[in-house]
Design a protein around this motif. Structure first.
Motif, mmCIF file in Angstrom:
data_model
loop_
_atom_site.group_PDB
_atom_site.id
_atom_site.type_symbol
_atom_site.label_atom_id
_atom_site.label_comp_id
_atom_site.label_asym_id
_atom_site.label_seq_id
_atom_site.Cartn_x
_atom_site.Cartn_y
_atom_site.Cartn_z
ATOM 1 N N ILE A 153 -58.100 55.911 15.377
ATOM 2 C CA ILE A 153 -56.673 56.267 15.537
ATOM 3 C C ILE A 153 -55.769 56.518 16.780
ATOM 4 C CG2 ILE A 153 -57.798 57.873 13.901
ATOM 5 C CD1 ILE A 153 -57.947 60.201 16.182
ATOM 6 N N PRO A 154 -54.749 56.693 16.972
ATOM 7 C CA PRO A 154 -53.968 56.722 17.663
ATOM 8 C C PRO A 154 -55.097 58.135 18.277
ATOM 9 C CG PRO A 154 -52.437 56.511 16.268
ATOM 10 C CD PRO A 154 -53.916 56.686 15.390
ATOM 11 N N LEU A 170 -44.928 59.017 20.357
ATOM 12 C CA LEU A 170 -46.451 57.446 20.756
ATOM 13 C C LEU A 170 -47.059 57.189 19.468
ATOM 14 C CD1 LEU A 170 -47.020 55.111 22.464
ATOM 15 C CD2 LEU A 170 -48.018 56.988 24.126
ATOM 16 N N ALA A 171 -47.248 58.489 18.979
ATOM 17 C CA ALA A 171 -48.369 58.975 18.534
ATOM 18 C C ALA A 171 -48.033 58.089 16.526
ATOM 19 C CB ALA A 171 -48.668 60.422 17.568
ATOM 20 N N LEU A 172 -46.309 58.683 16.777
ATOM 21 C CA LEU A 172 -46.075 58.127 14.850
ATOM 22 C C LEU A 172 -45.666 56.521 15.196
ATOM 23 C CD1 LEU A 172 -43.102 61.012 14.707
ATOM 24 C CD2 LEU A 172 -45.033 61.165 13.559
ATOM 25 N N ASN A 173 -45.307 55.913 16.471
ATOM 26 C CA ASN A 173 -45.435 55.194 16.498
ATOM 27 C C ASN A 173 -46.348 54.196 16.879
ATOM 28 O OD1 ASN A 173 -45.115 52.354 18.620
ATOM 29 N ND2 ASN A 173 -43.551 52.699 17.970
ATOM 30 N N ARG A 174 -47.607 54.360 17.038
ATOM 31 C CA ARG A 174 -48.699 53.976 16.727
ATOM 32 C C ARG A 174 -49.131 54.591 15.137
ATOM 33 N NH1 ARG A 174 -50.793 52.300 21.164
ATOM 34 N NH2 ARG A 174 -49.765 52.455 23.355
ATOM 35 N N LEU A 175 -48.659 55.034 14.586
ATOM 36 C CA LEU A 175 -49.268 55.097 12.822
ATOM 37 C C LEU A 175 -47.889 54.320 12.355
ATOM 38 C CD1 LEU A 175 -49.871 59.467 12.924
ATOM 39 C CD2 LEU A 175 -51.171 57.503 12.179
ATOM 40 N N GLY A 176 -47.097 54.372 12.711
ATOM 41 C CA GLY A 176 -46.591 52.834 12.061
ATOM 42 C C GLY A 176 -45.488 53.524 10.736
#
Length: 334
Positions: free
Chosen positions: A142-143, A307-313
């Protein structure tokens, strides 16, 4: 544009089309982790079919904070609350406060969340058990985003350059007191946070490299961000060393320091501290405090969520990896 199909979503998520069909139609019988994969894939591909109401809150970003009674974390918490309200129904930002003085409990909470999390944003004390749990959470895939302090340097971090903040405090203090010989002291919470240690390192390094021979950095005191501790420590230091002319508070307590500085008379020490609040605004206006370095918690909250949303795609916009710029505030630019 080519029409996106179930097969496209299945390929993107790494599952079968039957699984995609069950998820998108809310028929159940699919593991939560797989549902999230399908949902993210559908969002990424901009699949035309709207998701079911059952998928509201599917993406759960957990934010772990400390010390809700302090101004900084109160501002940070409110910033996350405002951001959460602006996101769509599929994303929930869950904020949790954990006691920083119980690292074993802190580590257990990270390792054993009360609900499944899609991403973790955490203010992590620099304790071996806590840092190990943070790294294990990242190992699960997970991010994980560290905010405000960075005890695990290999993991993503959102926050200011704390070393630079300490150097900035020393730069202004030594410059403004260039014609006044004397000693400097610093206070911070403890050695529990990497950000405080970095600020003190920066402060000390600047004075060693570029400071005046007329100035001595003589002591670092740990006040645990407690008003009464801070008052007693600074009072004792001023009694032991009447030549103290500069005070740097690298932590969060300012109220106790203000009382001591204000009572010191016309020869007040030059005081640099952190976080712009109603209190520090007042101290600046009244000449009790000289400079405030504010680390813009609202910017940190927004960037960590992005950043979390970006890492989640879920978003494609590039998120800056540069440190958040801190603000230097005096009585002249309030």
């Amino acid at each position: 544009m080519t029409k996106v199909t179930l097969k496209d979503v299945a390929r993107e998520a790494g599952v079968g089309t039957a699984t995609v069909e069950r998820v998108l139609n809310g028929r159940g019988g699919v593991r939560p982790e797989t549902v999230e994969k399908v949902f993210v894939a559908a969002r990424r591909l901009e699949y035309r079919q709207s998701l079911q109401v059952a998928h509201r809150g599917l993406i759960r970003i957990e934010v772990i904070l400390v010390r809700p009674e302090t101004h900084f974390y109160s501002r940070l918490n409110r910033a996350f609350e405002r951001i959460a309200a602006s996101l769509d129904d599929s994303i929930v930002v869950h904020r949790t406060f954990v006691r920083e003085d119980e690292p074993a409990q802190f580590a257990r909470y990270i390792a054993n969340p009360t609900a499944r999390r899609s991403a973790l944003i955490v203010v992590a004390p620099d304790h071996v058990d806590v840092v190990t749990s943070v790294r294990k959470a990242a190992d699960l895939g997970i991010p994980v985003v560290q905010i405000m302090t960075r005890p695990a340097p290999e993991l993503p971090y959102v926050g200011i350059d704390n070393y630079a903040a300490g150097r900035t405090a020393a730069h202004y203090m030594s410059g403004m007191l260039a014609k006044r010989p004397g000693s400097f002291v610093a206070l911070c919470h403890s050695g529990a946070y990497e950000n405080h240690k970095e600020r003190i390192r920066g402060f000390s390094a600047y004075l060693a490299e570029r400071g005046s021979n007329e100035h001595r950095f003589i002591e670092v005191m740990f006040d645990l961000d407690d008003e009464h501790n801070a008052m007693e420590l600074l009072r004792s230091a001023l009694r032991r060393e009447p030549g103290i002319i500069g005070v740097y508070t690298a932590g969060g307590d300012n109220k106790g320091i203000a009382r001591v500085v204000e009572a010191s008379g016309t020869e007040r020490p030059f005081w640099v501290g952190h976080e712009l609040t109603a209190e520090t605004r007042d101290y600046l206006r009244r000449g009790i405090m000289s400079i405030v370095l504010d680390q813009a918690p609202e910017v940190q909250a927004r960037r960590s969520i992005d950043l979390a949303l970006n890492r989640l795609g879920l978003i494609e916009v590039e998120v800056s990896s540069e440190p958040v710029r801190f603000l230097t505030i005096t009585s002249e630019n309030l």
